[in-house]
Design a protein around this motif. Structure first.
Motif, PDB file in Angstrom:
ATOM      1  N   LEU A  28       0.831  -1.214   0.000  1.00  0.00           N
ATOM      2  CA  LEU A  28       0.000   0.000   0.000  1.00  0.00           C
ATOM      3  C   LEU A  28       0.852   1.245   0.000  1.00  0.00           C
ATOM      4  CD1 LEU A  28      -2.953  -0.808   2.428  1.00  0.00           C
ATOM      5  CD2 LEU A  28      -3.025  -0.480  -0.036  1.00  0.00           C
ATOM      6  N   SER A  29       1.944   1.206   0.793  1.00  0.00           N
ATOM      7  CA  SER A  29       2.754   2.430   0.831  1.00  0.00           C
ATOM      8  C   SER A  29       3.497   2.627  -0.484  1.00  0.00           C
ATOM      9  CB  SER A  29       3.719   2.404   2.016  1.00  0.00           C
ATOM     10  OG  SER A  29       4.432   1.204   2.018  1.00  0.00           O
ATOM     11  N   ILE A  30       3.847   1.540  -1.159  1.00  0.00           N
ATOM     12  CA  ILE A  30       4.452   1.707  -2.491  1.00  0.00           C
ATOM     13  C   ILE A  30       3.445   2.350  -3.435  1.00  0.00           C
ATOM     14  CG2 ILE A  30       5.259   0.471  -4.544  1.00  0.00           C
ATOM     15  CD1 ILE A  30       6.586  -1.522  -2.727  1.00  0.00           C
ATOM     16  N   LYS A  73       1.038   4.240  -2.715  1.00  0.00           N
ATOM     17  CA  LYS A  73       0.783   5.647  -2.386  1.00  0.00           C
ATOM     18  C   LYS A  73       1.966   6.533  -2.741  1.00  0.00           C
ATOM     19  CE  LYS A  73      -3.086   5.709   0.272  1.00  0.00           C
ATOM     20  NZ  LYS A  73      -3.967   6.632   0.940  1.00  0.00           N
ATOM     21  N   SER A  74       3.142   5.926  -2.814  1.00  0.00           N
ATOM     22  CA  SER A  74       4.350   6.728  -3.008  1.00  0.00           C
ATOM     23  C   SER A  74       4.439   7.230  -4.440  1.00  0.00           C
ATOM     24  CB  SER A  74       5.578   5.883  -2.688  1.00  0.00           C
ATOM     25  OG  SER A  74       5.756   4.920  -3.718  1.00  0.00           O
ATOM     26  N   GLY A  75       5.479   7.954  -4.699  1.00  0.00           N
ATOM     27  CA  GLY A  75       5.647   8.520  -6.033  1.00  0.00           C
ATOM     28  C   GLY A  75       6.386   7.588  -6.988  1.00  0.00           C
ATOM     29  N   ALA A  76       6.405   6.282  -6.677  1.00  0.00           N
ATOM     30  CA  ALA A  76       7.123   5.347  -7.540  1.00  0.00           C
ATOM     31  C   ALA A  76       6.505   5.329  -8.931  1.00  0.00           C
ATOM     32  CB  ALA A  76       7.079   3.948  -6.932  1.00  0.00           C
ATOM     33  N   LYS A  83       4.759   0.294  -9.335  1.00  0.00           N
ATOM     34  CA  LYS A  83       3.478   0.119  -8.653  1.00  0.00           C
ATOM     35  C   LYS A  83       2.770  -1.134  -9.158  1.00  0.00           C
ATOM     36  CE  LYS A  83       2.446   4.896  -7.498  1.00  0.00           C
ATOM     37  NZ  LYS A  83       1.580   6.047  -7.740  1.00  0.00           N
ATOM     38  N   PHE A  84       2.784  -1.272 -10.496  1.00  0.00           N
ATOM     39  CA  PHE A  84       2.101  -2.418 -11.081  1.00  0.00           C
ATOM     40  C   PHE A  84       2.735  -3.713 -10.594  1.00  0.00           C
ATOM     41  CE2 PHE A  84       1.415  -5.577 -14.399  1.00  0.00           C
ATOM     42  CZ  PHE A  84       0.039  -5.512 -14.514  1.00  0.00           C
ATOM     43  N   ARG A 144     -10.534   2.944 -18.828  1.00  0.00           N
ATOM     44  CA  ARG A 144      -9.176   2.840 -19.365  1.00  0.00           C
ATOM     45  C   ARG A 144      -8.924   1.409 -19.820  1.00  0.00           C
ATOM     46  NH1 ARG A 144      -5.114   6.300 -18.463  1.00  0.00           N
ATOM     47  NH2 ARG A 144      -5.786   8.356 -17.808  1.00  0.00           N
ATOM     48  N   PRO A 145      -8.091   1.226 -20.849  1.00  0.00           N
ATOM     49  CA  PRO A 145      -7.868  -0.116 -21.383  1.00  0.00           C
ATOM     50  C   PRO A 145      -7.260  -1.067 -20.356  1.00  0.00           C
ATOM     51  CG  PRO A 145      -6.961   1.553 -22.854  1.00  0.00           C
ATOM     52  CD  PRO A 145      -7.396   2.270 -21.614  1.00  0.00           C
ATOM     53  N   GLY A 146      -6.244  -0.587 -19.609  1.00  0.00           N
ATOM     54  CA  GLY A 146      -5.585  -1.465 -18.641  1.00  0.00           C
ATOM     55  C   GLY A 146      -6.556  -1.951 -17.577  1.00  0.00           C
ATOM     56  N   GLY A 147      -7.318  -1.008 -17.029  1.00  0.00           N
ATOM     57  CA  GLY A 147      -8.285  -1.346 -16.001  1.00  0.00           C
ATOM     58  C   GLY A 147      -9.358  -2.285 -16.534  1.00  0.00           C
ATOM     59  N   THR A 148      -9.791  -2.012 -17.770  1.00  0.00           N
ATOM     60  CA  THR A 148     -10.802  -2.880 -18.386  1.00  0.00           C
ATOM     61  C   THR A 148     -10.257  -4.305 -18.522  1.00  0.00           C
ATOM     62  OG1 THR A 148     -11.617  -0.971 -19.613  1.00  0.00           O
ATOM     63  CG2 THR A 148     -12.313  -3.142 -20.389  1.00  0.00           C
ATOM     64  N   ALA A 149      -8.981  -4.422 -18.915  1.00  0.00           N
ATOM     65  CA  ALA A 149      -8.376  -5.750 -19.070  1.00  0.00           C
ATOM     66  C   ALA A 149      -8.348  -6.465 -17.724  1.00  0.00           C
ATOM     67  CB  ALA A 149      -6.966  -5.607 -19.631  1.00  0.00           C
TER      68      ALA A 149
END
Lengths: 413, 505
Positions: A5-7, A9-12, A17-18, A299-304
Motif C-alpha cells: 500500500l505504501s508503495i 501511495k508513493s511517487g514510484a 506500482k504495477f 481505461r484499457p488497462g483497467g478494463t483488461a
C-alpha cells in the motif's frame, strides 16, 4: 500488505506500482491456496480457461470504452456482440474462420452504424437507442439464423454448422515443466508458474490478437492526435468544435469501432470458444463488458484487469466439481474486503470500515464452517466485486465529462 | 499600423439589426476596449471578426489587408484568437492536452509531448502566464483557466486576441492578475480587443475605447491623449446621463411590516451562519444590509423566505410567519428577487410566460382553485413586458434567450405583481447593464413610495447608500454596526464591513 500500500501511495513509477500490486495479488492467491488447500486455484487449466472466458468480456468492454470515450454511452454492446456471433457463424462455416472474423466485423459495423445514426445524427437518447440495438441484434440474429442455418448440414434454426478452428499455440517445453513446478506448491513461485503455463497453453491466435487490440487502443487513444481528438469529443465537444475538430466524425468513428470490438468479442465466442454460432451464446457478456469498463475507470488497462477478474471467477466456477474452489473464493473475497477496510481506516471512513469488517467476518466464518460451496456463489461474485469497486472508488472514477450527452453543433451553454 | 480595421459593417437578423455601420480601428500592440450595454451588438460584432458569422455588408482588414472569413479557422489563420466568455476547456484533460488539441505536434505518428511541453512553457514564461502544462484543468481556479484559454490562442500563433467579457467570472484579485497578463502581452506586441460593460475596468486597462450603442459605433476615445471618465462613457453608452442611486425625502411610516427577532440559523457542521439577528422594516422604508459576501446575507434571506431552517421569530404584517412554509409566506405578500437569477428565479429552458407563474402558482392571475389559467398568465406576462420594458421578441421565447438585464427586469416585474407588501431584493442590479440598472432603481423607488417595506442586500456600496433609509452592517452572521446613509461614506462602510472600525453614527 501495508508495504504494498505504501508503495502504491508513493511517487514510484507506474511500472513499480504495477509490479508491487502483481506480487501482492500472487501472494494473496498463494496464501488462500495453502489455507483452503485448493491447488486448482492457479492451475494451468484454470488460467487458460480464465483467459478464454475473459477475452470476449474484455473485447465488449473495449467496445464500450471506444464509444464512451467519444461521449456515447453504449449499452447496445450485447446486441452488437450477438450480431458478431451471427456474422462469424454465417461466413465462418462457409468460408472458414478468417472469413468469419470478417463477417463479425461487417455486422459490428452494421450495429454500430445504426446506433451512431440514431445517437449522433439524430440525437436519440442513448440508453433507449442502446436498448433498441439489443432487441434488434437479438431479433435479427434469430430471424436470419433460421433462414441461413436451418437447411445447412449440421445446422439448425438456432445453431450454425461448425466453424473450422483457428490455429492455437502451445509451448509444451515451457508449459509442461512449469506445470510440475506448480504442483510442488511453493509460495508465490508455484502461482507464477501456474500463471505462465496457463497463458502459454493452447493460446488462441484470437487471444493474442485481442491483447494487441488492447495495446493498440491504449496507444491510439492516449498517444496520438487522433486519440486526443476522439477523447476531446467525449470530454467537451463544444471546446473540440471551437478548435476545428469535426465532432460528428469522431463520434461516428468511436461508435463504429465500438461495434467492431463488441462484434469481435462475439466472434471469439463463436469461432474460438465453441466453434459454432448458437442462440443465446453471448449470455449477457455485453453487459458484463460494460461493467468491466466502469470497473476499469474507462481505461484499457483497467478494463483488461476487470475482464480478467470476471473470466477467472467464471473459469473457477466451471472447473469446480466439488465446491472447494468456491470456498476459496469466499476467503479471497474476505481478504479483499480487509484490504479495502485498511484503506478506509487510512481515510478515516469508519462507517465504511465497520461495514466491510462485518462482511469480511461473515465471509471468513462461512469459509471456516463449510467444506464446499454451491457453484452459484461464483455467479454473483464478479458483480459483487464490481459493486464494491463502484461503491468504494466512485470518487476516483473519471468518466468522460460529456459521456451520454447528445451533441448539437452550435448549442453551447 | 492598424491590426484590425472594420468599415461599414452591417448585420441583420430576422426582425433586428444587430450591427449598423460599424467602424473600428484597432492599433497594433494596444489594448482596445469595446463597451456597450448588453444587447448593443458587441458580441455579434466579435463573432463577425472571429468568422463565426458573416457580415451582410462592409469590409474587414487585418494588418492592412482585406480579408474574408467563412469560419473561425480562417481568422485563426491570419492570427486572430478568441477567448470565450464561457471557457472551452475539457476538465479531465491536462493543460497540455487542452492547449495542443487540434494542432498537435507529432513525432512518428504519436503526439510529441516533449516538444509541446517546451513550447507551452516557453509561451507561458515569455508572457508571464505562469501555467503548469501538466496540471489537470479540473484542478485549476477560474483565473488560471482563463490564462489557459489565452495560452491556447497564443499557441496557435494568434497576434490579435479577442476577450469576450473576460472579467465577468473573476474575483477582484484575479482581475488584477489578468490585467497584469494583458500588459505583458501588449509589451510583446500583441493586440488585445477587450469587450466589457464594466467601465472602471475598461478605464484601467484600455488604451483606446470604442463605444457601441444600438448596434453602431458612436465614439472612440483615446486614453493617451485625453482624460476619459466613467460618466462620459456611460453617457455615450446609454445616450443620456448616468443614473445614480438616490431617493428623495422620507416615506417611512410607523407601520411595521417585517419584524425579525433573534433569528439564528445553524449549518450542518453546527456553526451558526447567522445568530441573533433582530430588526424591523416599516412600510415605505428600505433597509440596506452591508457586508462582505459570505457573512450571512444569503442565509438571512433564505431564513426569511423559509428555505432555510432557523430559530427565532419572523412576523410579517402582524402575522407570525415563523412556522409557515415558503408558499404561505409568499402569499402573505412577500416579493423576492434572489441573488442568483438563473438558478433561483427562472427556469431557463421554459418560456417566459411559464416563468411568470413561478412563486405565484396559487395566486391570480395564474391559478383558479386547483386549475392553472394559462390564458390569463399570458396576458399578464404581456403586461409585465410592456410595463417593465423587458426587451424580448415575445412571451413564448425561452428565458435563457434574454440578456441578464432583461431577465432581471422581468423578475422585478413578476415580483411586483399582485400587490406585495414586502420586497426582499438580493443584489438586484448585479451583472446587469447601466440601462437595466436605472430601471431597477426606478422600480425600487416606486415600491418604496407605494409603501412597501424593502430589504436590500447589495455589494455595490453606492447603491446601498443611495437607496437605503437605514443600513445595518453584517459580519460573520451578526449585525456589528448601524449606519446612517445620509452621512456615511463608502470607505467608512467598507471599514465596518471588514470589522476594522465601527461605522460613523
Amino acid at each position: 500488505m501495508t508495504a504494498v500500500l505504501s508503495i502504491l501511495k508513493s511517487g514510484a513509477s507506474r511500472k513499480v506500482k504495477f509490479l508491487a500490486l502483481f506480487i501482492a495479488v500472487l501472494a494473496t492467491l498463494s496464501l488462500v491456496r495453502m489455507w483452503a488447500d485448493v491447488l486448482d486455484l492457479t492451475s494451468r487449466g484454470t488460467i487458460s480457461a480464465a483467459l478464454g472466458l475473459a477475452v470476449p468480456i474484455g473485447l465488449a468492454g473495449l467496445g464500450g470504452l471506444w464509444a464512451e470515450r467519444a461521449g456515447v454511452v453504449n449499452i447496445g454492446l450485447e446486441g452488437m456482440m450477438i450480431l458478431g456471433t451471427f456474422g462469424a457463424g454465417w461466413l465462418g462455416w462457409q468460408y472458414g474462420p478468417w472469413a468469419g472474423l470478417l463477417g463479425a466485423i461487417l455486422f459490428g459495423l452494421l450495429g454500430g452504424g445504426i446506433f451512431a445514426l440514431a445517437t449522433v445524427t439524430f440525437g436519440v437518447d442513448q440508453i433507449i437507442a442502446g436498448t433498441a440495438i439489443n432487441i434488434l441484434g437479438l431479433g435479427f440474429a434469430q430471424f436470419f439464423a433460421k433462414i441461413a442455418f436451418s437447411k445447412a448440414p449440421g445446422g439448425g434454426p438456432t445453431q450454425s454448422p461448425s466453424i473450422s478452428a483457428l490455429p492455437t499455440f502451445t509451448f509444451d517445453r515451457l508449459s509442461d515443466p512449469l506445470v510440475s513446478l506448480h504442483g510442488k506448491g511453493y509460495f508465490i513461485i508455484s502461482e507464477l508458474a501456474g500463471l505462465i503455463s496457463g497463458v502459454f497453453f493452447r493460446l488462441s491466435i484470437l487471444t493474442v490478437f485481442s491483447a494487441g487490440l488492447f495495446a493498440a487502443t491504449a496507444f491510439i487513444l492516449w498517444r496520438t492526435p487522433f486519440g486526443l481528438r476522439l477523447r476531446s469529443v467525449g470530454e467537451n465537444p463544444h471546446a473540440a468544435d471551437s478548435l476545428g475538430v469535426n465532432v460528428y466524425l469522431y463520434k461516428y468513428i468511436g461508435v463504429l469501432t465500438s461495434g467492431v470490438m463488441a462484434a469481435l468479442g462475439g466472434a471469439f465466442l463463436a469461432i474460438a470458444a465453441s466453434g459454432v454460432y448458437r442462440e443465446g451464446q453471448t449470455g449477457g457478456r455485453g453487459f458484463i463488458g460494460l461493467a468491466t469498463m466502469i470497473f476499469g475507470n474507462w481505461r484499457p488497462g483497467g478494463t483488461a484487469i476487470g475482464a480478467g477478474l470476471f473470466g477467472y471467477i467464471d473459469a473457477l466456477r466451471l472447473r469446480d466439481a466439488n465446491g472447494t474452489a468456491m470456498r476459496a473464493i469466499v476467503l479471497l473475497g474476505a481478504l479483499a474486503l480487509i484490504v479495502l477496510a485498511i484503506l478506509a481506516i487510512r481515510k478515516k471512513r469508519y462507517q465504511v470500515v465497520f461495514g466491510l469488517g462485518i462482511t469480511a467476518a461473515v465471509l471468513i466464518s462461512w469459509f471456516l464452517l463449510t467444506t464446499a460451496l454451491p457453484r452459484e456463489v461464483a455467479l454473483v461474485a464478479p458483480y459483487l466485486a464490481t459493486l464494491l469497486v463502484l461503491a468504494f472508488a466512485s470518487q476516483r472514477l473519471r468518466p468522460p465529462a460529456a459521456d451520454g450527452i447528445p451533441y448539437r453543433k452550435g448549442e453551447s451553454k | 499600423m492598424l491590426a484590425v480595421e472594420l468599415q461599414g459593417i452591417w448585420k441583420r437578423f430576422p426582425g433586428v439589426i444587430a450591427n449598423s455601420n460599424i467602424n473600428l480601428k484597432v492599433e497594433q500592440g494596444s489594448v482596445h476596449a469595446i463597451v456597450g450595454e448588453n444587447g448593443a451588438g458587441k458580441s455579434t460584432l466579435m463573432k463577425i471578426l472571429y468568422g463565426m458569422q458573416r457580415a451582410d455588408e462592409g469590409t474587414i482588414s487585418v494588418n492592412g489587408k482585406i480579408v474574408e472569413f467563412d469560419s473561425p479557422s480562417d481568422s485563426i489563420e491570419v492570427g486572430i484568437g478568441m477567448v470565450h466568455q464561457h471557457f472551452m476547456l475539457a476538465d479531465n484533460f491536462t493543460v497540455l492536452e487542452n492547449v495542443v488539441l487540434g494542432s498537435e505536434p507529432t513525432k512518428a505518428g504519436s503526439i510529441d509531448f516533449a516538444a509541446a511541453k517546451s513550447r507551452i512553457s516557453e509561451i507561458s514564461d515569455s508572457y508571464g502566464l505562469e501555467i503548469d502544462a501538466d496540471a489537470l484543468v479540473g484542478d485549476l481556479g477560474v483565473g488560471d483557466r482563463q490564462r489557459v484559454e489565452i495560452l491556447k490562442v497564443l499557441y496557435r500563433g494568434a497576434r490579435i486576441l479577442i476577450l469576450d467579457e473576460p472579467t465577468a467570472v473573476l474575483v477582484p484579485h484575479e482581475v488584477d492578475e489578468l490585467f497584469e497578463a494583458l500588459r505583458g502581452l501588449k509589451s510583446e506586441g500583441i493586440t488585445v480587443i477587450f469587450i466589457s460593460h464594466k467601465l472602471d475596468e475598461v478605464l484601467q486597462i484600455a488604451d483606446e475605447i470604442t463605444v457601441i450603442r444600438r448596434g453602431t459605433t458612436v465614439a472612440t476615445l483615446n486614453q493617451k491623449t485625453q482624460t476619459v471618465t466613467a460618466e462620459q462613457l456611460a453617457e455615450l453608452m446609454v445616450g443620456s446621463e448616468l443614473p445614480t442611486p438616490e431617493t428623495r425625502g422620507s416615506t417611512v411610516t410607523e407601520q411595521v411590516v417585517l419584524l425579525v427577532s433573534e433569528l439564528t440559523s445553524v449549518n450542518s457542521d453546527g456553526k451558526a451562519e447567522i445568530s441573533d439577528l433582530s430588526f424591523k422594516i416599516h412600510a415605505g422604508e428600505i433597509l440596506g444590509i452591508a457586508g462582505v459576501e459570505g457573512n450571512g446575507q444569503s442565509e438571512l434571506v433564505e431564513a426569511i423566505m423559509g428555505t432555510r431552517a432557523a430559530t427565532g421569530s419572523i412576523w410579517i404584517n402582524d402575522q407570525d410567519a415563523s412556522k409557515l412554509g415558503t408558499r404561505k409566506r409568499r402569499e402573505l405578500g412577500v416579493a423576492y428577487i434572489p441573488e442568483d437569477r438563473s438558478r433561483l428565479a427562472l427556469l431557463l429552458d421554459a418560456p417566459l410566460w411559464e416563468n411568470r407563474i413561478l412563486g405565484h402558482q396559487t395566486q391570480a392571475p395564474n391559478a383558479k382553485g386547483i386549475r392553472l389559467t394559462p390564458k390569463l398568465t399570458k396576458m399578464d406576462t404581456k403586461r409585465i413586458i410592456q410595463e417593465f420594458d423587458v426587451r424580448t421578441p415575445g412571451i413564448d421565447v425561452l428565458a435563457s434567450a434574454l440578456s441578464g438585464g432583461n431577465q432581471q427586469k422581468f423578475i422585478v416585474g413578476r415580483e411586483m405583481s399582485g400587490n406585495p407588501i414586502l420586497l426582499i431584493a438580493s443584489h438586484p442590479t448585479r451583472g446587469v447593464d447601466v440601462g437595466a440598472q436605472a430601471a431597477i432603481w426606478d422600480e425600487l423607488r416606486a415600491a418604496r413610495e407605494k409603501g412597501l417595506a424593502v430589504l436590500l442586500i447589495s455589494a455595490d456600496l453606492d447603491e446601498l447608500i443611495g437607496m437605503s433609509d437605514s443600513i445595518k452592517v453584517i459580519l460573520r452572521g451578526k449585525f456589528v454596526a448601524d449606519a446612517d446613509p445620509a452621512t456615511v461614506t463608502p470607505q467608512q462602510l467598507g471599514n465596518a464591513m471588514t470589522g476594522a472600525l465601527k461605522a460613523a453614527n
